[in-house]
Design an enzyme around this catalytic site. Structure first.
Site, PDB file in Angstrom:
ATOM      1  CB  VAL A  11      -0.959  -0.022   1.219  1.00 35.49           C
ATOM      2  CG1 VAL A  11      -1.699   1.290   1.344  1.00 35.49           C
ATOM      3  CG2 VAL A  11      -1.942  -1.172   1.084  1.00 35.49           C
ATOM      4  CG  ASP A  30       9.731   0.578   6.074  1.00 40.36           C
ATOM      5  OD1 ASP A  30       8.761   0.204   5.395  1.00 40.36           O
ATOM      6  OD2 ASP A  30      10.124  -0.040   7.082  1.00 40.36           O
ATOM      7  CD  GLU A 149      -4.963   1.553  -1.582  1.00 36.06           C
ATOM      8  OE1 GLU A 149      -4.414   2.629  -1.339  1.00 36.06           O
ATOM      9  OE2 GLU A 149      -5.531   1.311  -2.664  1.00 36.06           O
ATOM     10  NE  ARG A 152      -8.654  -6.084  -7.881  1.00 36.97           N
ATOM     11  CZ  ARG A 152      -9.191  -6.177  -9.085  1.00 36.97           C
ATOM     12  NH1 ARG A 152      -9.851  -7.265  -9.416  1.00 36.97           N
ATOM     13  NH2 ARG A 152      -9.081  -5.203  -9.956  1.00 36.97           N
ATOM     14  CG  PHE A 247     -14.298 -11.176  -5.404  1.00 40.65           C
ATOM     15  CD1 PHE A 247     -13.957 -10.304  -6.418  1.00 40.65           C
ATOM     16  CD2 PHE A 247     -13.344 -11.467  -4.441  1.00 40.65           C
ATOM     17  CE1 PHE A 247     -12.694  -9.720  -6.475  1.00 40.65           C
ATOM     18  CE2 PHE A 247     -12.083 -10.891  -4.479  1.00 40.65           C
ATOM     19  CZ  PHE A 247     -11.765 -10.011  -5.507  1.00 40.65           C
ATOM     20  N   GLY A 251     -13.149 -22.172  -5.395  1.00 40.79           N
ATOM     21  CA  GLY A 251     -11.785 -22.692  -5.351  1.00 40.79           C
ATOM     22  C   GLY A 251     -11.487 -23.237  -3.970  1.00 40.79           C
ATOM     23  CB  CYS A 258      -6.309  -8.196   2.524  1.00 40.21           C
ATOM     24  SG  CYS A 258      -4.870  -7.306   1.915  1.00 40.21           S
ATOM     25  CE  LYS A 318      -4.058 -10.986  -5.980  1.00 36.69           C
ATOM     26  NZ  LYS A 318      -5.022  -9.905  -6.069  1.00 36.69           N
TER      27      LYS A 318
END
Ligand code: UGA
Length: 429
Positions: A11, A30, A149, A152, A247, A251, A258, A318
């Site tokens: 993100v 960071d 946010e 994907r 969606f 599967g 997330c 995925k």
């Protein structure tokens, strides 16, 4: 505008790169020195299509820099995005320690009228805790907002540039105007809300999408029981605009950084207020049993798995990512190994991560699906990579002794697979 982005995960980096590309002056912060050094060298710490080019282009143009030093990033920033992780703790709640640490680190350097935006996924009310932390450390007038946010992984840039909506949650008019201005180049409907509602929108959206997947998986089980084809059923269901097609692809369940975490977190913060979320709890339960359901199907066809050579195609959670967090493919592999199967596996991008983070997994890695097939009797598709969708069945027949294909992502055409002489077993078809 001058912007600071705290946290350089998916993100944070995507936000920083896109805002810099719009011409803003962006500093990414960071605490992980190694990560910052990697970024300063123009390298991207993970795979995301298009991101590397965007980062390099904007670094070269001098609009995007990275630092570990809050005193360099915060004083000039008009808008500060908190984009740090909120992983699950042992109770399933969102662990907010990184958000609070970021608030504590930025507070001493805030300047007048800065807008602090929480982009991390946080439970409703978190901003009040953040405010307490900041107020102890500064007297300047600053504003708080929540801009969740919806990107994907795998299509992060596209999702950020062309979102369905941009949710801007703040109780302050000034912050709303600044954020509307900053998001001007981005398409999508604006949803202007208070902070708590914005925070809940994110959890409500993710748990709805997770519920759609679990719903499709439950209907797949019903289709197995009655001999229907879940793909046809979902097409018939999804064409109803009130439901929508997205969606509803069955599967072995949802994974990633997330859905599993956010579903657990919403259940946890609902319980704190004694609110029962039966639908979401059910979606979670179905997801946790979906791999077992699939393994049972495999066992029904093969008898037992002991010493069976099983090829697994896909390790990532995925397709189009090297991310293996909460990957159902790894849940499946663990169970196969427990049943004493011999596991061979291939993934276009994620092998290095599995080797690094789960060295204990006794997997024989291969460099292509063909190499897996040559060594196994059974193929299991665990991740919906494009390159598995058009598996060359003639080649598979020629080079291997594989006869069973278990399609854990329902991506192959069963008729074609059967015509080519294989046993096809998917979910609900
Ligand atoms: C998800 C949401 O889709 C984003 O909108 C959100 O911003 C993001 O979480 C987040 O909270 O940061 P992501 O985790 O990248 O994005 O992945 P998805 O594409 O949503 O897929 C999640 C999982 O669901 C994957 O394991 C995928 O295989 C599975 N899935 C997805 C299905 O099993 N069936 C489907 O029909 C769709």
């Amino acid at each position: 505008m001058k912007v600071a982005v705290i946290g350089t995960g998916y993100v944070g980096l995507v936000t920083a790169a896109i805002l810099a590309d719009f011409g803003n002056q962006v500093i990414g912060v960071d605490i992980d020195e190694k990560k910052i050094k990697t970024l300063q060298k123009g390298q991207t710490p993970f795979y995301e299509p298009g991101l590397s080019d965007l980062l390099i282009r904007n670094q070269k143009a001098g609009r995007l820099v990275f630092t570990t030093d809050y005193s360099q990033a915060i004083p000039s920033a008009e808008v500060i995005f908190i984009c740090v992780g909120t992983p699950s703790n042992e109770k399933g709640e969102a662990d907010l320690s990184y958000v609070f640490a970021a608030a504590e680190s930025l507070a001493p350097f805030l300047t007048d009228k800065a807008v602090v935006v929480i982009k991390s996924t946080v439970p409703p009310g978190t901003h009040l805790e953040v405010k307490k932390i900041i107020d102890k450390l500064t007297k300047v007038k600053y504003y708080l907002a929540s801009v969740p946010e919806f990107l994907r992984e795998g299509s992060a840039l596209e999702d950020t540039l062309h979102p369905d909506r941009v949710v801007i949650g703040t109780d302050e008019r000034y912050a709303q105007d600044v954020l509307l201005d900053l998001h001007r180049p981005i398409n999508g409907k604006r949803i202007l809300t208070d902070v708590v509602s914005a925070q809940l929108i994110k959890y409500a959206a993710n748990s709805f999408l997770a519920s759609k997947i679990s719903y499709a998986n439950e209907i797949a089980r019903l289709c197995d029981a009655y001999g229907a084809d879940v793909m046809q059923v979902m097409e018939g269901v999804g064409e109803d605009k009130r439901i929508g097609k997205a969606f509803l692809h069955p599967g072995i369940g949802y994974g990633g950084s997330c859905f599993p975490k956010d579903v657990k977190a919403i259940l946890a913060f609902a319980k704190k207020k004694k609110v029962e979320l039966a639908v979401i709890a059910g979606a979670h339960k179905t997801n946790t049993t979906q791999v077992d359901y699939f393994i049972d199907k495999i066992k029904k066809h093969l008898g037992h798995l002991q010493n069976k050579k099983v090829g697994v195609l896909g390790l990532a959670f995925k397709g189009n990512t090297d991310d293996i967090r909460q990957s159902r493919a790894l849940v499946l592999i663990r169970k196969l190994l427990k049943e004493e199967a011999e596991v061979y596996a291939y993934d276009p991008l994620a092998i290095a991560n599995v080797r690094k983070f789960f060295p204990e997994l006794n997997i024989n890695y291969a460099s292509s699906w063909q190499e897996v097939a040559k060594q196994t009797e059974v193929l299991v598709i665990a991740t919906e990579w494009n390159e598995f969708k058009e598996l060359d069945l003639e080649e598979l027949k020629r080079i291997s002794k594989v006869r069973y294909i278990f399609d854990g992502r329902n991506i192959l055409n069963p008729t074609k697979v059967k015509l080519a002489g294989f046993h096809y077993i998917g979910l609900g078809r």
